[in-house]
Design a protein around this motif. Structure first.
Motif, PDB file in Angstrom:
ATOM      1  N   ASP A  28       0.877  -1.253  -0.051  1.00  0.00           N
ATOM      2  CA  ASP A  28       0.057   0.006  -0.130  1.00  0.00           C
ATOM      3  C   ASP A  28       0.951   1.314  -0.013  1.00  0.00           C
ATOM      4  N   THR A  29       1.676   1.430  -1.124  1.00  0.00           N
ATOM      5  CA  THR A  29       2.476   2.596  -1.216  1.00  0.00           C
ATOM      6  C   THR A  29       2.341   2.950  -2.754  1.00  0.00           C
ATOM      7  N   SER A  30       3.042   4.051  -3.198  1.00  0.00           N
ATOM      8  CA  SER A  30       3.200   4.554  -4.574  1.00  0.00           C
ATOM      9  C   SER A  30       4.598   5.118  -4.946  1.00  0.00           C
ATOM     10  N   GLN A  32       4.854   8.015  -6.393  1.00  0.00           N
ATOM     11  CA  GLN A  32       5.051   9.372  -5.763  1.00  0.00           C
ATOM     12  C   GLN A  32       5.274   9.581  -4.155  1.00  0.00           C
ATOM     13  N   TRP A  33       4.520   8.837  -3.534  1.00  0.00           N
ATOM     14  CA  TRP A  33       4.936   8.908  -1.976  1.00  0.00           C
ATOM     15  C   TRP A  33       6.312   8.682  -1.869  1.00  0.00           C
ATOM     16  N   ILE A  34       7.008   7.529  -2.682  1.00  0.00           N
ATOM     17  CA  ILE A  34       8.294   7.034  -1.978  1.00  0.00           C
ATOM     18  C   ILE A  34       9.249   8.253  -2.638  1.00  0.00           C
ATOM     19  N   GLU A  36       8.449  11.489  -3.268  1.00  0.00           N
ATOM     20  CA  GLU A  36       8.474  12.719  -2.350  1.00  0.00           C
ATOM     21  C   GLU A  36       8.971  12.816  -1.058  1.00  0.00           C
ATOM     22  N   ARG A  37       8.796  11.577  -0.387  1.00  0.00           N
ATOM     23  CA  ARG A  37       9.396  11.565   0.874  1.00  0.00           C
ATOM     24  C   ARG A  37      10.564  11.218   1.235  1.00  0.00           C
ATOM     25  N   THR A  38      11.197  10.610   0.225  1.00  0.00           N
ATOM     26  CA  THR A  38      12.615   9.940   0.407  1.00  0.00           C
ATOM     27  C   THR A  38      13.661  10.181  -0.973  1.00  0.00           C
ATOM     28  N   ALA A 108      26.437   0.494  11.986  1.00  0.00           N
ATOM     29  CA  ALA A 108      25.338   0.797  11.126  1.00  0.00           C
ATOM     30  C   ALA A 108      25.606   1.606  10.170  1.00  0.00           C
ATOM     31  N   CYS A 109      24.768   2.637   9.788  1.00  0.00           N
ATOM     32  CA  CYS A 109      24.657   3.388   8.501  1.00  0.00           C
ATOM     33  C   CYS A 109      26.023   4.653   8.666  1.00  0.00           C
ATOM     34  N   ALA A 110      26.455   4.723   9.899  1.00  0.00           N
ATOM     35  CA  ALA A 110      27.684   5.419  10.143  1.00  0.00           C
ATOM     36  C   ALA A 110      28.989   5.011  10.055  1.00  0.00           C
ATOM     37  N   ASP A 146       6.607  -4.671   4.936  1.00  0.00           N
ATOM     38  CA  ASP A 146       6.203  -3.621   5.905  1.00  0.00           C
ATOM     39  C   ASP A 146       6.487  -2.332   5.162  1.00  0.00           C
ATOM     40  N   ARG A 147       5.660  -1.570   4.582  1.00  0.00           N
ATOM     41  CA  ARG A 147       5.768  -0.308   3.748  1.00  0.00           C
ATOM     42  C   ARG A 147       6.571   0.623   4.209  1.00  0.00           C
ATOM     43  N   SER A 148       6.603   0.746   5.700  1.00  0.00           N
ATOM     44  CA  SER A 148       7.336   1.760   6.297  1.00  0.00           C
ATOM     45  C   SER A 148       9.001   1.563   6.256  1.00  0.00           C
ATOM     46  N   TYR A 195      13.350  -2.811  12.606  1.00  0.00           N
ATOM     47  CA  TYR A 195      12.341  -1.970  13.264  1.00  0.00           C
ATOM     48  C   TYR A 195      12.866  -0.519  12.953  1.00  0.00           C
ATOM     49  N   MET A 196      12.104   0.393  12.572  1.00  0.00           N
ATOM     50  CA  MET A 196      12.516   1.781  12.760  1.00  0.00           C
ATOM     51  C   MET A 196      11.243   2.552  12.983  1.00  0.00           C
ATOM     52  N   GLU A 197      11.408   3.812  13.894  1.00  0.00           N
ATOM     53  CA  GLU A 197      10.560   4.750  14.078  1.00  0.00           C
ATOM     54  C   GLU A 197      11.297   5.978  13.262  1.00  0.00           C
ATOM     55  N   GLY A 198      10.633   6.040  11.831  1.00  0.00           N
ATOM     56  CA  GLY A 198      11.292   6.925  10.723  1.00  0.00           C
ATOM     57  C   GLY A 198      11.309   8.265  11.068  1.00  0.00           C
ATOM     58  N   ARG A 199      10.246   8.723  11.812  1.00  0.00           N
ATOM     59  CA  ARG A 199      10.002  10.043  12.074  1.00  0.00           C
ATOM     60  C   ARG A 199      11.095  10.574  13.090  1.00  0.00           C
ATOM     61  N   GLU A 200      11.328   9.870  14.309  1.00  0.00           N
ATOM     62  CA  GLU A 200      12.291  10.118  15.279  1.00  0.00           C
ATOM     63  C   GLU A 200      13.810  10.035  14.554  1.00  0.00           C
ATOM     64  N   GLN A 234      23.255   8.105   2.258  1.00  0.00           N
ATOM     65  CA  GLN A 234      22.060   8.405   1.303  1.00  0.00           C
ATOM     66  C   GLN A 234      20.866   7.583   1.944  1.00  0.00           C
ATOM     67  N   ALA A 235      20.292   8.147   2.901  1.00  0.00           N
ATOM     68  CA  ALA A 235      19.024   7.805   3.507  1.00  0.00           C
ATOM     69  C   ALA A 235      17.818   8.456   2.830  1.00  0.00           C
ATOM     70  N   ASN A 236      17.903   9.607   2.920  1.00  0.00           N
ATOM     71  CA  ASN A 236      16.535  10.248   2.363  1.00  0.00           C
ATOM     72  C   ASN A 236      17.107  11.818   1.971  1.00  0.00           C
ATOM     73  N   ILE A 237      16.541  12.104   0.890  1.00  0.00           N
ATOM     74  CA  ILE A 237      17.068  13.442   0.261  1.00  0.00           C
ATOM     75  C   ILE A 237      16.507  14.513   1.179  1.00  0.00           C
ATOM     76  N   ARG A 238      15.529  14.609   1.824  1.00  0.00           N
ATOM     77  CA  ARG A 238      15.064  15.505   2.815  1.00  0.00           C
ATOM     78  C   ARG A 238      16.085  15.578   3.844  1.00  0.00           C
ATOM     79  N   ILE A 239      16.734  14.507   4.469  1.00  0.00           N
ATOM     80  CA  ILE A 239      17.515  14.617   5.805  1.00  0.00           C
ATOM     81  C   ILE A 239      18.866  15.506   5.090  1.00  0.00           C
ATOM     82  N   GLY A 294      23.454   6.492  11.703  1.00  0.00           N
ATOM     83  CA  GLY A 294      22.499   5.162  11.594  1.00  0.00           C
ATOM     84  C   GLY A 294      22.102   4.484  12.878  1.00  0.00           C
ATOM     85  N   ALA A 295      21.764   3.307  13.051  1.00  0.00           N
ATOM     86  CA  ALA A 295      21.501   2.851  14.184  1.00  0.00           C
ATOM     87  C   ALA A 295      22.344   2.991  15.233  1.00  0.00           C
ATOM     88  N   GLY A 296      22.089   2.997  16.501  1.00  0.00           N
ATOM     89  CA  GLY A 296      22.851   2.793  17.799  1.00  0.00           C
ATOM     90  C   GLY A 296      22.196   4.019  18.840  1.00  0.00           C
TER      91      GLY A 296
HETATM   92  N1  ACO Z   1       3.814   4.276   1.371  1.00  0.00           N
HETATM   93  C1  ACO Z   1       2.894   5.344   1.736  1.00  0.00           C
HETATM   94  N2  ACO Z   1       2.571   5.637   2.978  1.00  0.00           N
HETATM   95  C2  ACO Z   1       3.542   5.692   3.890  1.00  0.00           C
HETATM   96  C3  ACO Z   1       4.595   4.686   3.558  1.00  0.00           C
HETATM   97  C4  ACO Z   1       4.646   3.990   2.380  1.00  0.00           C
HETATM   98  N3  ACO Z   1       5.914   3.554   1.973  1.00  0.00           N
HETATM   99  N4  ACO Z   1       5.214   4.516   4.843  1.00  0.00           N
HETATM  100  C5  ACO Z   1       4.639   5.464   5.817  1.00  0.00           C
HETATM  101  N5  ACO Z   1       3.612   5.928   5.194  1.00  0.00           N
HETATM  102  C6  ACO Z   1       2.542   6.674   5.874  1.00  0.00           C
HETATM  103  C7  ACO Z   1       2.357   6.524   7.223  1.00  0.00           C
HETATM  104  O1  ACO Z   1       1.740   5.495   7.818  1.00  0.00           O
HETATM  105  C8  ACO Z   1       1.733   7.849   7.852  1.00  0.00           C
HETATM  106  O2  ACO Z   1       0.362   7.945   7.723  1.00  0.00           O
HETATM  107  P1  ACO Z   1      -0.680   8.635   8.549  1.00  0.00           P
HETATM  108  O3  ACO Z   1      -0.098  10.026   8.668  1.00  0.00           O
HETATM  109  O4  ACO Z   1      -1.935   8.232   8.373  1.00  0.00           O
HETATM  110  O5  ACO Z   1      -0.167   8.000   9.927  1.00  0.00           O
HETATM  111  C9  ACO Z   1       2.293   8.958   6.495  1.00  0.00           C
HETATM  112  O6  ACO Z   1       2.714   7.835   5.496  1.00  0.00           O
HETATM  113  C10 ACO Z   1       3.505   9.733   7.272  1.00  0.00           C
HETATM  114  O7  ACO Z   1       4.408   8.964   7.864  1.00  0.00           O
HETATM  115  P2  ACO Z   1       5.491   9.313   8.410  1.00  0.00           P
HETATM  116  O8  ACO Z   1       6.758   8.348   8.968  1.00  0.00           O
HETATM  117  O9  ACO Z   1       5.530  10.717   9.313  1.00  0.00           O
HETATM  118  O10 ACO Z   1       6.539   9.907   7.157  1.00  0.00           O
HETATM  119  P3  ACO Z   1       7.863  10.738   7.056  1.00  0.00           P
HETATM  120  O11 ACO Z   1       7.482  11.821   6.270  1.00  0.00           O
HETATM  121  O12 ACO Z   1       8.603  10.820   8.307  1.00  0.00           O
HETATM  122  O13 ACO Z   1       8.787   9.703   6.033  1.00  0.00           O
HETATM  123  C11 ACO Z   1      10.483   8.165   6.271  1.00  0.00           C
HETATM  124  C12 ACO Z   1       8.967   8.348   6.548  1.00  0.00           C
HETATM  125  C13 ACO Z   1      10.679   8.003   4.813  1.00  0.00           C
HETATM  126  C14 ACO Z   1      10.867   6.725   6.883  1.00  0.00           C
HETATM  127  C15 ACO Z   1      11.258   9.381   7.104  1.00  0.00           C
HETATM  128  O14 ACO Z   1      10.818   9.482   8.421  1.00  0.00           O
HETATM  129  C16 ACO Z   1      12.823   8.756   7.008  1.00  0.00           C
HETATM  130  O15 ACO Z   1      13.545   8.787   6.009  1.00  0.00           O
HETATM  131  N6  ACO Z   1      13.403   8.854   8.249  1.00  0.00           N
HETATM  132  C17 ACO Z   1      14.604   8.452   8.429  1.00  0.00           C
HETATM  133  C18 ACO Z   1      15.082   6.970   8.126  1.00  0.00           C
HETATM  134  C19 ACO Z   1      16.623   6.802   8.178  1.00  0.00           C
HETATM  135  O16 ACO Z   1      17.456   7.677   7.832  1.00  0.00           O
HETATM  136  N7  ACO Z   1      17.002   5.740   8.684  1.00  0.00           N
HETATM  137  C20 ACO Z   1      18.568   5.777   8.488  1.00  0.00           C
HETATM  138  C21 ACO Z   1      19.062   4.662   9.400  1.00  0.00           C
HETATM  139  S1  ACO Z   1      19.140   3.251   8.540  1.00  0.00           S
HETATM  140  C22 ACO Z   1      20.322   1.979   9.391  1.00  0.00           C
HETATM  141  O17 ACO Z   1      20.892   2.519  10.218  1.00  0.00           O
HETATM  142  C23 ACO Z   1      20.265   0.514   8.972  1.00  0.00           C
END
Ligand code: ACO
Length: 308
Positions: A28-30, A32-34, A36-38, A108-110, A146-148, A195-200, A234-239, A294-296
């Motif tokens: 359940d992703t697209s 465009q979402w990927i 724009e967000r990454t 990890a990624c560092a 896991d789409r996240s 497992y990752m809490e992406g926003r944090e 290279q994790a996320n263009i917005r970072i 990265g993780a740590g």
């Molecule tokens: N497709 C569509 N929607 C999605 C997807 C997806 N693949 N993944 C999450 N969503 C949804 C969420 O469920 C959420 O929906 P809701 O608003 O209804 O709750 C919405 O999109 C926004 O989710 P957020 O997590 O707030 O999105 P965010 O803009 O933060 O982007 C992302 C998520 C890309 C994971 C971003 O937080 C990120 O890049 N975080 C850093 C990751 C990273 O750099 N990791 C590096 C270390 S990796 C390592 O060490 C191995």
């Protein structure tokens, strides 16, 4: 004078390409979402950490004009070794035919900059030529349902050769850090998937990268405006955009590979560096800033002067 310089670079990617549309066909992703967000469009999946590392290392050795037997230290940064024991660097050393020692580093990624700084510390102190490799196959610890997380990662390796030289030290400054209390935001237990809490992680990553790069630039006695090429993890263009803005480094002086590779963990910095160097984006005397997180959570940065 006695110093160290980066004399070779190379990268390796598996052949198989997985596009955003391939993932959107069952998740359940697209696209465009990927994008724009990454900033990610596609990623390469496949191979083993060993195979990719060996390919990248051979390219780096060729670029440095060295044979494997000239190398007296292999430092492998990986978070996805092909087995627990022995260290993955042992098999890589055997396949390449390097001399001297070999060890794995996991930050990890560092990790790549950790490995680079570790190797640099031994150059001129019994080690003359070191091969520093970042290789990861995160696809093997990704939950593809896991789409996240599934949309973020890819497999790759990158490698550099660092040599002890009679000239000035070309590693001008570095910084390594870790906050082990942040494990809960990003981890993978034995036999499990990431497992990752992406926003944090996003929030902490920008803060960590900016503060680490500021320390490194200060230690090197330079500022962001003097950096000719920035090579971020290279994790996320917005970072990358958020950190660069704070550091005063424009995006046109930044190496970007993530659109075609996704997050390849330890491989991402040496891979993006190798691509940029092959494209002629750095000249002798240029300042190159490397950074990762990265993780740590871990973070790392280093400033190099390009050339011998
Ligand atoms: N497709 C569509 N929607 C999605 C997807 C997806 N693949 N993944 C999450 N969503 C949804 C969420 O469920 C959420 O929906 P809701 O608003 O209804 O709750 C919405 O999109 C926004 O989710 P957020 O997590 O707030 O999105 P965010 O803009 O933060 O982007 C992302 C998520 C890309 C994971 C971003 O937080 C990120 O890049 N975080 C850093 C990751 C990273 O750099 N990791 C590096 C270390 S990796 C390592 O060490 C191995």
């Amino acid at each position: 004078m006695s110093g160290a310089a980066l004399t070779g670079w190379g990268a390796a990617l598996p052949d198989k390409v997985v596009t955003n549309d391939d993932l959107a066909a069952y998740l359940d992703t697209s696209d465009q979402w990927i994008r724009e967000r990454t900033g990610i469009r596609e990623r390469h999946i496949g191979g083993t950490t060993t195979e990719l590392a060996v390919d990248a290392a051979r390219a780096a050795l060729a670029r440095a004009g060295l044979q494997p037997a000239d190398i007296d230290l292999v430092v492998l940064s990986t978070t996805t070794p092909d087995q627990m024991v022995p260290g993955n660097s042992a098999e890589i050393s055997a396949r390449l035919g390097t001399a001297g020692g070999a060890m794995d580093v996991n930050a990890a990624c560092a990790g790549f900059v950790y490995a680079l700084v570790a190797a640099h510390g031994l150059l001129g102190r019994g080690i003359e030529k070191a091969l520093v490799i970042g290789s990861d196959t995160l696809s093997r610890i990704t939950d593809w349902d896991d789409r996240s997380t599934a949309v973020l990662f890819g497999d790759a390796a990158g490698a550099v050769v660092m040599e002890h030289t009679g000239g000035a030290d070309q590693l001008l400054g570095w910084d390594l850090g870790v906050d082990g209390t942040a494990r809960r935001f990003l981890y993978c237990d034995h036999g499990s998937t990431l497992y990752m809490e992406g926003r944090e992680v996003f929030r902490r990553a920008v803060r960590a990268v900016v503060s680490s790069c500021e320390k490194t630039l200060q230690r090197a006695g330079v500022d962001g405006s003097q950096v000719a090429l920035c090579v971020p993890h290279q994790a996320n263009i917005r970072i990358i955009e958020a950190a660069n803005e704070r550091l005063g480094i424009p995006m046109d002086r930044t190496a970007i590979a993530l659109d075609r590779t996704g997050n390849t963990s330890s491989a991402s910095v040496p891979l993006a560096l190798a691509e940029a160097a092959d494209e002629g984006r750095v000249a002798d005397g240029d300042l190159v800033l490397l950074c990762g997180f990265g993780a740590g959570m871990t973070w790392s940065s280093a400033v190099l002067r390009w050339g011998k």
